[in-house]
Write an enzyme that holds these catalytic residues in place. Structure first.
Site, PDB file in Angstrom:
ATOM      1  N   HIS A 114       0.801  -1.221   0.000  1.00 32.29           N
ATOM      2  CA  HIS A 114       0.000   0.000   0.000  1.00 32.29           C
ATOM      3  C   HIS A 114       0.831   1.267   0.000  1.00 32.29           C
ATOM      4  CE1 HIS A 114       0.789  -0.550   4.333  1.00 32.29           C
ATOM      5  NE2 HIS A 114       0.652   0.758   4.427  1.00 32.29           N
ATOM      6  N   HIS A 178       3.615   9.210  13.220  1.00 31.87           N
ATOM      7  CA  HIS A 178       2.851   8.033  13.658  1.00 31.87           C
ATOM      8  C   HIS A 178       3.809   6.952  14.121  1.00 31.87           C
ATOM      9  CE1 HIS A 178       3.559   7.195   9.388  1.00 31.87           C
ATOM     10  NE2 HIS A 178       2.995   6.006   9.439  1.00 31.87           N
TER      11      HIS A 178
END
Length: 322
Positions: A114, A178
């Site tokens: 992805h 993140h």
């Protein structure tokens, strides 16, 4: 002519659980960039993105790798299919980089997840719509490349694109702050044995296959969403750090990418999480675009919400006139 687009990626971005109130604005920002890419109608996309242990494993980790042939797998948040890599041009690019002191690795059968396929689908109208040069920068596991090397890689790619005589769109995939350390463990000693063996050998040894790995990532992503819904995980757990993001974006939009040469990976992980290192994809693409020639960078969206489990940002630089 040249164009630049920088976007975040993430399984939770493709399948938000729960869906944040900002999701519509994020989708609109991606759609605007997709419309701009379609209007530009590039003859080539150069995409800088990471691997998430789909193709690169700890037994052999190149700092940079260009795919001469490339296939996207069906992972959670990704889009499967063949990526249209112009083989001879990719070989020429690899040779040009090596002649200019960038010792890039090559893959005759690159598999991507992805990190590549999500932005190609969302921004470029599909993973097979345009010819693509896929360049993977390792931002997943140690040792990481110094930021100066990332800038020099980008500048060399930009020089190659400038002499290629094509309309080229540069695309960066990753960031911002993140910390998915529960999925991508930094300490293998604490990881389950099956995960440890997979990260080391990619399914060639141990009980976990690449299909199992992608299933595991999907399950962990869904579990992360449930933990957010039930209040067991917060933005602090994911090291979502708006102040750090803004410091990066502020420096990034000024256009002097040498300021990142002194940035320290250990400090970044401490302040913004293990996956904040993916800003190296942005720095490489922006350095390439600057050498090739684009207008100043504009930030289109920046959202820090725990529902995505990452800070999401979209930025671009338009072509120069003429």
């Amino acid at each position: 002519m040249f164009q630049l687009t920088c976007v975040s990626h993430g399984p939770a971005l493709a399948n938000p659980l729960p869906e944040p109130r900002e999701h519509g604005a994020v989708v609109a920002a991606y759609a605007a960039r997709a419309a701009a890419v379609a209007a530009f109608d590039p003859e080539l996309i150069v995409v800088f993105a990471p691997d998430h242990y789909t193709d690169i494993h700890l037994e052999l980790v190149p700092p940079f790798c260009i795919g001469l042939r490339c296939e996207a797998v069906a992972d959670y948040g990704g889009f499967a299919g063949r990526i249209n890599v112009p083989f001879e041009l990719a070989v020429q690019c690899a040779g040009f980089l090596r002649e200019h002191d960038i010792d890039i690795a090559v893959s005759h059968s690159m598999k991507v997840d992805h990190g590549f396929s999500q932005p190609l689908h969302n921004v470029c109208g599909g993973i097979g719509r345009y010819p693509v040069l896929p360049i993977c920068i390792n931002t997943t596991c140690k040792p990481l490349s110094p930021f100066r090397r990332i800038r020099l890689l980008g500048e060399a790619v930009g020089a190659f694109a400038r002499q290629a005589g094509m309309r080229v769109a540069f695309l960066a995939s990753g960031g911002l702050s993140h910390h998915p350390a529960n999925i991508y463990p930094q300490d293998l000693e604490g990881a389950p044995d099956a995960v440890k063996q997979y990260l080391m050998h990619g399914g060639a040894s141990g009980d976990m296959t690449v299909t199992d790995w992608h299933k595991y990532l999907g399950e962990q992503t869904v579990l992360g969403g449930r933990n957010v819904i039930e209040g067991r995980r917060t933005a602090d757990d994911f090291r979502i750090n708006r102040e750090w993001d803004e410091r990066f974006l502020g420096a990034f939009t000024k256009g002097d990418y040498s300021v990142f040469d002194s940035w320290d990976s250990t400090e970044i992980v401490r302040d913004a999480g293990v996956a904040a290192i993916e800003i190296q994809q942005w720095i490489a693409a922006a350095s390439a675009a600057q050498v090739a020639g684009v207008k100043p960078i504009v930030v289109d969206a920046h959202v820090t919400t725990v529902e995505y489990r990452l800070s999401v940002a979209v930025a671009h630089a338009d072509p120069l006139p003429g």
